[in-house]
Enzyme design. Structure first.
Site, PDB file in Angstrom:
ATOM      1  CG  ASP A  36      -2.019  -1.032   1.122  1.00  0.00           C
ATOM      2  OD1 ASP A  36      -2.186  -1.612   0.021  1.00  0.00           O
ATOM      3  OD2 ASP A  36      -2.712  -1.262   2.137  1.00  0.00           O
ATOM      4  CD  GLU A  38       6.607  -1.277  -3.041  1.00  0.00           C
ATOM      5  OE1 GLU A  38       7.707  -1.398  -3.618  1.00  0.00           O
ATOM      6  OE2 GLU A  38       5.807  -2.217  -2.862  1.00  0.00           O
ATOM      7  CB  SER A  85     -37.342  -6.720 -17.271  1.00  0.00           C
ATOM      8  OG  SER A  85     -37.353  -5.325 -17.056  1.00  0.00           O
ATOM      9  CD  GLU A 120     -23.442 -15.001 -15.977  1.00  0.00           C
ATOM     10  OE1 GLU A 120     -22.668 -15.108 -16.939  1.00  0.00           O
ATOM     11  OE2 GLU A 120     -24.157 -14.001 -15.781  1.00  0.00           O
ATOM     12  CE  LYS A 122     -32.726 -10.742 -11.173  1.00  0.00           C
ATOM     13  NZ  LYS A 122     -32.744  -9.631 -10.207  1.00  0.00           N
ATOM     14  CG  ASP A 124     -30.817  -7.068  -4.670  1.00  0.00           C
ATOM     15  OD1 ASP A 124     -31.280  -6.416  -5.616  1.00  0.00           O
ATOM     16  OD2 ASP A 124     -31.365  -7.127  -3.551  1.00  0.00           O
ATOM     17  CD  GLU A 177     -27.041  -5.397 -10.903  1.00  0.00           C
ATOM     18  OE1 GLU A 177     -28.081  -5.161 -10.268  1.00  0.00           O
ATOM     19  OE2 GLU A 177     -27.026  -5.605 -12.141  1.00  0.00           O
ATOM     20  CE1 TYR A 229     -26.076  -7.597 -17.217  1.00  0.00           C
ATOM     21  CE2 TYR A 229     -25.504  -6.747 -15.060  1.00  0.00           C
ATOM     22  CZ  TYR A 229     -26.302  -6.714 -16.185  1.00  0.00           C
ATOM     23  OH  TYR A 229     -27.313  -5.787 -16.285  1.00  0.00           O
ATOM     24  CE  LYS A 292     -26.569 -14.226 -18.510  1.00  0.00           C
ATOM     25  NZ  LYS A 292     -25.814 -12.953 -18.340  1.00  0.00           N
ATOM     26  CE  LYS A 316     -36.738 -12.123  -8.121  1.00  0.00           C
ATOM     27  NZ  LYS A 316     -35.885 -10.919  -8.079  1.00  0.00           N
ATOM     28  CB  CYS A 410     -65.477   5.059  -2.426  1.00  0.00           C
ATOM     29  SG  CYS A 410     -63.807   5.645  -2.790  1.00  0.00           S
ATOM     30  CB  CYS A 413     -65.289   9.914  -3.417  1.00  0.00           C
ATOM     31  SG  CYS A 413     -65.925   8.412  -4.206  1.00  0.00           S
ATOM     32  CB  CYS A 428     -64.796   3.697  -6.136  1.00  0.00           C
ATOM     33  SG  CYS A 428     -65.513   5.353  -6.119  1.00  0.00           S
ATOM     34  CB  CYS A 433     -63.160   8.342  -6.902  1.00  0.00           C
ATOM     35  SG  CYS A 433     -62.291   7.849  -5.401  1.00  0.00           S
TER      36      CYS A 433
END
Length: 672
Positions: A36, A38, A85, A120, A122, A124, A177, A229, A292, A316, A410, A413, A428, A433
């Site tokens: 560090d 150097e 997506s 791979e 995913k 977050d 990401e 990625y 994929k 998921k 409702c 309203c 409603c 409304c």
């Protein structure tokens, strides 16, 4: 004197090259070869030389990691390729269905090659694109709405694992990401607690918030990291597989995920379950796995839907569940008048975020689960996003729990509510409304619709309370002096809001139709309707039978669209939008279809076109633009520094066009 200047410049470049190299060794390969001390010594020497000789400043120097001057606002950036997506899979059957769909589509194209799958993590975090020209970082942008993102280059440059200069000159665009390692996140929150600052809810929110800071020096203080990625475009090499592109990105100096595997879909299912159990062993958050197709030529054949690639899917992880108590049940009113019961909960942490509210969906769900005020319940995030009540822990009831009944009027309203026999929701009956109008305005300004930044729930509430707007048509008639009279709206904010409203007039016609909030009409259906009828006037005149002629539009959607345009109030709002100058018809396309079914590949830099403009010119004439040269390619358009795609085109005997020849083809088609 000239020799001294040359020697000085040479030393500065030498220091930059060494520091870029050692940055990669430390932050990308986790294998430093100097101490560090150097490293710090070289950095200090470079800083001093740049300070004393500002003419040699370089925006991609390693010294610029600390961040520059604060920005007034983020510039909008159009993506060279739309960021789609991923569809979701929640179990093994979903993965096998995904593979079956791929097999059927390849069979329909008479392709016998078996797809290989890459599995791979995913991660977050926050998706961004990085664009390099001649090996230097030129642009970094957020995903935005998929077509247009925000220029966050100044902030991304502060991330140590993002190369400011590649290990070899190349024009390249990648996706990756931005994330925050969990140990760094916890340490940052510990320091914020000591400094009496608000804590971040989770690493993902902390990373996203850091990248979207207007002051780059704040981003520089945050412990951000980056994983590449996907390779979108490159002038350096041509690849036939995703894994080869990943290896190439690593050689250029990008950090890539070391936990990936190429295998069958059956093995992918096993790996997904293994990582469901092992995810907490990682130093970063993952909310699933991505599966994929490896072969890029097969991806080309598989293509995409309007929102998702057909060659990839996100598995998921099962939602994390926690128990808490229902403090109350309240009812919200949506833009279509639907009454939705929501449980108000004692706050509980799930996957790093605090949950204090969960949907109960509708009256039937409350009765089926027998949810009562005071009950202890199990909740989860459906798809890791929307909190919902899974079940009641009835054995913990003490007799003090209260049953809940849906209101007869409702809550917004006071109008009568009713329930269609074919639906599970109460609605409603009042089209005026306030709650419905509020939600319709929020839908209209949302990113997927007209994308009017700066207008959120709080501002809509204040505008409605001040009677500045009664519907979304009124947004286009707001005045600055009206806005600045509202609480927490300063002059600069008012200018930004009015500018965002003005810019929204340039949105595509199909986005306007989607923004109207017609029941059952999503973005894809809106696009299909616009393509079929071309103009607002023709849609307004269309009857149910006319609408049913459109593929994917059934009787329910057709009746909903026809009803919307028959209502007098809606006609008044549409007139406001038309008078304000919003698009009322599809943009005129070239009459020529002589490029129809022809495939083009673009490579190198063009003088008269951006990559996006060239692609649009081809597509408007019926052609198709693909990213790689194959046996089905008809033309390669080669600009400056075309790279290996030119060699491959010649090997495959593909016709190569220079920019003048490309312009001639476009001119010929316009004149046909």
């Amino acid at each position: 004197m000239d020799e001294e200047v040359d020697d000085l410049q040479e030393r500065i470049e030498e220091l930059r090259e060494k520091l870029h190299y050692h940055n990669r060794r430390y932050h990308v390969y986790d294998d430093p070869v100097i101490s560090d001390a150097e490293y710090d010594e070289m950095m200090q020497e470079l800083k001093e030389l740049e300070r004393r000789h500002p003419r040699f400043q370089d925006p991609n120097s390693p010294t610029r990691r600390v961040g520059g001057e604060p920005l007034d606002e983020f510039e909008k950036v159009e993506h060279s390729q739309r960021m789609l997506s991923l569809d979701n899979a929640f179990d093994d059957d979903d993965l096998y269905d995904f593979a079956d769909r791929i097999e059927r589509r390849l069979d329909s194209h008479k392709i016998k090659e078996e797809p290989d799958y890459v599995i791979e993590h995913k991660v977050d975090g926050l998706a961004v694109i990085l664009r390099y020209r001649d090996g230097r970082l030129e642009l970094a942008a957020t995903r935005g709405d998929g077509s247009v993102g925000e220029n966050v280059t100044a902030n991304i440059k502060t991330i140590p694992s993002v190369p400011l200069r590649l290990s070899r000159p190349a024009d390249i665009e990648i996706r990756g990401e931005v994330f925050m390692p969990e140990d760094e996140f916890e340490e940052m929150n510990r320091r914020r607690l000591e400094e009496d600052k608000n804590l971040f809810a989770n690493p993902r929110n902390a990373a996203a918030g850091s990248v979207r800071q207007l002051d780059p020096s704040i981003a520089a203080e945050r412990p951000l990291d980056f994983l590449a990625y996907s390779l979108l475009e490159t002038s350096a090499d041509n690849f036939d597989r995703h894994v080869k592109a990943m290896e190439f990105m690593k050689k250029l100096g990008f950090k890539t995920n070391q936990y990936w595997r190429k295998d069958s879909v059956e093995k992918a299912a096993v790996l997904c379950w293994e990582w469901t159990e092992k995810r907490n062993q990682l130093n970063y958050e993952i909310d699933g796995m991505v599966i994929k197709v490896d072969q890029l030529a097969l991806r080309e054949v598989l293509g995409s839907t309007s929102s998702s690639p057909r060659w990839a899917i996100a598995y998921k992880f099962p939602a994390q569940q926690k128990s808490t108590r229902v403090k109350d049940i309240v009812v919200s009113v949506g833009r279509t008048g639907a009454l939705t019961p929501n449980a108000i909960l004692e706050p509980v942490d799930i996957d790093g975020s605090t949950v204090s509210r969960a949907t109960l969906h509708n009256e039937d769900e409350i009765e089926r689960k027998d949810v009562r005020i005071g009950d202890r319940v199990i909740i989860q995030k459906a798809g890791d996003i929307i909190p919902e009540v899974v079940r009641v822990i009835k054995e913990e009831r003490n007799g003090g729990e209260a049953k809940f009944n849906m209101p007869e009027c409702c809550p917004s309203c006071g109008s009568e509510v009713s329930r269609d026999p074919d639906e599970a929701v109460l609605r409603c009956s009042n089209a005026a409304c306030p709650a419905q109008l509020r939600e319709s305005i929020l839908h209209f300004v949302s990113r997927e619709a007209m994308n009017i930044e700066g207008i959120g729930p709080s501002l809509v509430d204040r505008m409605m309370e001040a009677k500045l707007v009664e519907d979304y048509g009124d947004l286009y008639y707001l005045e600055k002096d009206e806005l600045i009279r509202l609480e927490r709206v300063a002059s600069k904010s008012a200018d930004n809001i009015l500018q965002a409203i003005k810019e929204s007039k340039n949105r595509e016609f199909d986005r306007l139709i989607y923004a109207l909030g017609i029941r059952h009409v999503g973005s894809r259906t809106a696009a299909l309707i616009c393509e079929h009828f071309n103009s607002l006037e023709r849609i307004k005149k269309a009857g149910v039978e006319d609408l049913k002629e459109i593929d994917e539009v059934g009787p329910v959607i057709a009746r909903s669209v026809a009803d919307f345009f028959e209502r007098e109030k809606n006609q008044e709002i549409l007139q406001k939008l038309k008078d304000a100058g919003l698009p009322t018809e599809m943009k005129e396309q070239s009459d020529s279809d002589n490029l129809e079914d022809l495939r083009f590949v673009l490579t190198g830099r063009l003088d008269d076109f951006t990559r996006q403009e060239a692609s649009e010119a081809i597509e408007q004439r019926g052609g198709r633009v693909t990213s790689s040269v194959s046996g089905r390619t008809d033309y390669l358009v080669a600009g400056e520094n075309p790279g290996s795609k030119l060699d491959e085109a010649r090997e495959r005997d593909v016709t190569v066009l220079n920019e003048d020849e490309f312009l001639n083809i476009l001119s010929e088609k316009e004149g046909d």
